[in-house]
Each structure stands twice: as C-alpha cells, then as structure tokens.
Design a protein around this motif. Structure first.
Motif, short mmCIF file in Angstrom:
data_model
loop_
_atom_site.label_atom_id
_atom_site.label_comp_id
_atom_site.label_asym_id
_atom_site.label_seq_id
_atom_site.Cartn_x
_atom_site.Cartn_y
_atom_site.Cartn_z
N ASN A 244 19.98 33.59 101.07
CA ASN A 244 20.72 32.96 102.17
C ASN A 244 19.89 31.95 102.95
OD1 ASN A 244 22.79 34.60 101.35
ND2 ASN A 244 22.66 36.03 103.06
N ALA A 245 18.57 31.93 102.68
CA ALA A 245 17.72 30.95 103.35
C ALA A 245 17.44 29.75 102.45
CB ALA A 245 16.40 31.60 103.76
N ASN A 246 17.84 29.87 101.20
CA ASN A 246 17.51 28.84 100.23
C ASN A 246 18.65 27.81 100.19
OD1 ASN A 246 16.52 27.37 98.14
ND2 ASN A 246 16.60 29.01 96.62
N LEU A 247 18.75 27.07 101.28
CA LEU A 247 19.93 26.21 101.51
C LEU A 247 19.55 24.76 101.68
CD1 LEU A 247 21.48 28.36 104.41
CD2 LEU A 247 21.99 28.53 101.97
N PHE A 248 18.27 24.46 101.51
CA PHE A 248 17.82 23.18 102.02
C PHE A 248 17.36 22.22 100.92
CE2 PHE A 248 17.54 26.43 105.24
CZ PHE A 248 18.25 25.84 106.29
N ASP A 249 17.74 22.55 99.67
CA ASP A 249 17.35 21.68 98.57
C ASP A 249 18.57 21.11 97.87
OD1 ASP A 249 18.26 24.00 97.48
OD2 ASP A 249 16.60 24.30 96.08
#
Ligand SMILES: NC(=O)C1=CN([C@@H]2O[C@H](COP(=O)(O)OP(=O)(O)OC[C@H]3O[C@@H](n4cnc5c(N)ncnc54)[C@H](OP(=O)(O)O)[C@@H]3O)[C@@H](O)[C@H]2O)C=CC1
Ligand SMILES: O=C(O)C(=O)[C@@H](O)[C@H](O)C(=O)CO
Length: 279
Positions: A244-249
């Motif tokens: 849920n934190a891996n949203l920025f790529d």
C-alpha cells in the motif's frame, strides 16, 4: 499533475505539513500486533499513523513510536475522540490522556471524531486553545458533510478546521463534500480508502491493475492521491502494508481516473451517515 513520492505531503491551511500516506490502525488493538504493524509501516516509509481514543491502541502506538527510533518530528500522529458532552471527561483531560498514552508532548492532528448533536463547536474551540498551548499542532474534524459544516459548524465557529476525515473510496466519492472542502481549503483524508477491501474485486479495478502491473489496492490508493486526497489504508499484514506504500512509481492516465470515478454509487461501508445521524 505534480510528482508524488513516498514522503509526499500536503500543506494544511495552518501551515502544517501532512503526509499524504498514513497507516490506519482501527481494530488493531492487540498491542504486540499493533506495534508490529506500525513498525512495518515505518520501515516501508509511512510517516503518518491514524488512531483514535476509541481504538484502544494509543498506548501501543506510543510504544511503537518509541521503538522506531525516529525523531519525534519525523512522525505525524493523528488521534480523535468524541468530546463532551459525549464523554465523561472535559476536552483538555481527553487530550491529555491521549498525550500520556502516546507518550508524546504534542499531537500532530486532533480530530473531533463525529459531529455531535450538542457541543461540537465548543469542543472545537477548546481544541484550538490546546493548539495555542502547543499540545496539538492542527485541529480538524471527521465525518462532516458540506451541509453539516454550513448548517451547524460555521454558524458558530469562524476558524477553519485543517482537515475533514471522511469515508471515501471508488464506491463512495462524496464529491459534494470533497468539493466543499477544496473550496474552503480543508484537506480531505479518505478513511476506509479501499472500502474495507470490498472494492478490490471489481472487474474494472482488476483490469486496470493488470494493465499497470499493480495490485487493485495500489490502483485505488493512487486514484485518491491523484485527486489530492490523503489516505490512511489499514492493514495488519507487513506484505500488504508495504504494497500500500508502493504507489509512487506509476501514474494513472486521465482515462483510467475517469473509469474509477465512474464506479461511484455513493454506497458506504460504514452504516452511519453523518448528514442523517448523530453519533
Ligand atoms: N474517522 C472515522 O470515523 C473512521 C476512521 N477510520 C480510519 O481509517 C483507517 C482505514 O479504514 P478501514 O475502515 O480500516 O478500511 P480500509 O479501506 O483501509 O480497508 C482495510 C481492510 O482492507 C484489507 N487490505 C488492506 N490492504 C490491502 C491490500 N493491499 N490488498 C487486499 N486487502 C487489503 C485489510 O486487511 P489486512 O489487515 O488483512 O491486510 C482490511 O481488512 C482505519 O484503520 C482508521 O484509522 C476508519 C473508519 C472510520
Ligand atoms: O474507525 C473509526 O474511526 C470508526 O468510527 C469506526 O468505528 C466506525 O464507526 C465503524 O466501523 C462502525 O462500524
């Protein structure tokens, strides 16, 4: 569209910086489980944790903050409560109890959990007093509709809350309230941003997830962020906390955003409706 990264933040109307991604810890009330989840979140880059007096895990969160070894000002802590006359303590005592349990000198964001039939404005004023005393950094509300702000709150209070935390996900966009908050410079934080996982099997989201090589949860959370909405997904699984934190790529196209917007049916996962019910 501005670039977002894991420490992406919004500047609130009082100048405070709010991390756009936080971990929700509702129903994470086993202390050792709660500490594990918070530490897993911090490891994955979260810098905002959302609790409440009613979640009965402020003490565990305090222990996790201490165990994290982060400087206190690197973490943003939100808590909230129902305040007098809906509790036995006065507002100052409720806040001081949270400060004690959390073992912090200041709460970054304090929210009135639900609009109350009586006393909401008075409680808000007491919270502003505590902000003046630097026991609270920012004061906000939760579960306020646009109508509630107009009919009740702003008749007596002229200071804007910094935040309105509301249920929001693809099946309940609450766009009227969101637009109202944008107009008034009140930051919206989406709670139950995944519709308590009920949104994740929708064919549109499964298809979008596959086309972006992401999970449905990541697509939904990214959709919130691209709308400028802060998010506090809850998970007790370290794997899903990291997911849920891996949203920025990645970036959702305008067409993808519109496809998710179109899923709205104003169907909430919480049975309370703040515009219709008092707590
Ligand atoms: N102000 C208010 O009145 C309210 C505030 N809140 C706040 O908002 C937070 C989040 O809302 P919440 O209602 O918990 O609901 P969420 O929409 O965050 O959904 C949480 C559920 O989704 C599951 N989940 C999380 N991530 C994934 C994933 N990547 N893939 C599949 N399933 C997933 C979790 O299971 P698992 O743990 O197994 O991963 C859990 O069952 C709360 O914890 C609380 O802090 C919530 C309700 C009301
Ligand atoms: O998590 C919260 O902050 C809540 O207010 C929830 O307890 C909410 O009221 C709920 O889940 C009711 O079923």
């Amino acid at each position: 569209m501005k670039n977002l990264c894991v420490d992406s933040s919004a500047t609130l109307n009082d100048g405070t910086s709010l991390p756009m991604l936080g971990l929700g810890i509702f129903e994470n009330d086993d202390p050792s489980q709660c500490i594990k989840s918070v530490l897993a979140a911090i490891d994955s880059g979260y810098r905002h944790i959302d609790t409440a007096e009613g979640y009965r895990n402020e003490e565990a969160l305090g222990k996790a903050i201490n165990a994290s070894k982060l400087d206190r000002d690197e973490l943003f802590i939100t808590t909230k409560a129902m305040l007098p006359p809906y509790c036995n303590l006065d507002t100052r005592s409720v806040v001081e109890k949270s400060l004690r349990l959390l073992k912090v000198e200041k709460i970054d964001l304090y929210l009135i959990h639900w609009p109350m039939e009586e006393g909401t404005e008075e409680a808000f004023q007491r919270l502003l007093d505590l902000k003046e005393e630097e026991k609270i950094r920012s004061v906000g509300v939760s579960n306020f509709s646009a109508e509630r702000f107009e009919k009740q709150f702003f008749k007596k209070i002229s200071t804007l809350p910094s935040v309105n935390q509301i249920e929001r996900h693809p099946f309940a966009r609450q766009q009227g309230t969101v637009n109202y908050c944008i107009e008034k410079d009140i930051q919206v934080i989406a709670y139950s941003p995944l519709a308590r996982s009920q949104s994740l099997n929708h064919p549109t989201l499964l298809e979008l997830a596959s086309s972006y090589s992401k999970s449905p949860a990541q697509v939904v959370l990214r959709w919130h962020l691209q709308h400028g909405i802060a998010i506090i997904p809850k998970s007790t699984s370290p794997k899903r906390i990291a997911e849920n934190a891996n949203l920025f790529d990645f970036h959702l196209s305008e067409d993808s955003m519109r496809l998710i917007d179109a899923l709205n049916k104003e169907e909430r996962v919480i049975s309370w409706r703040p515009e219709e019910n008092w707590f």
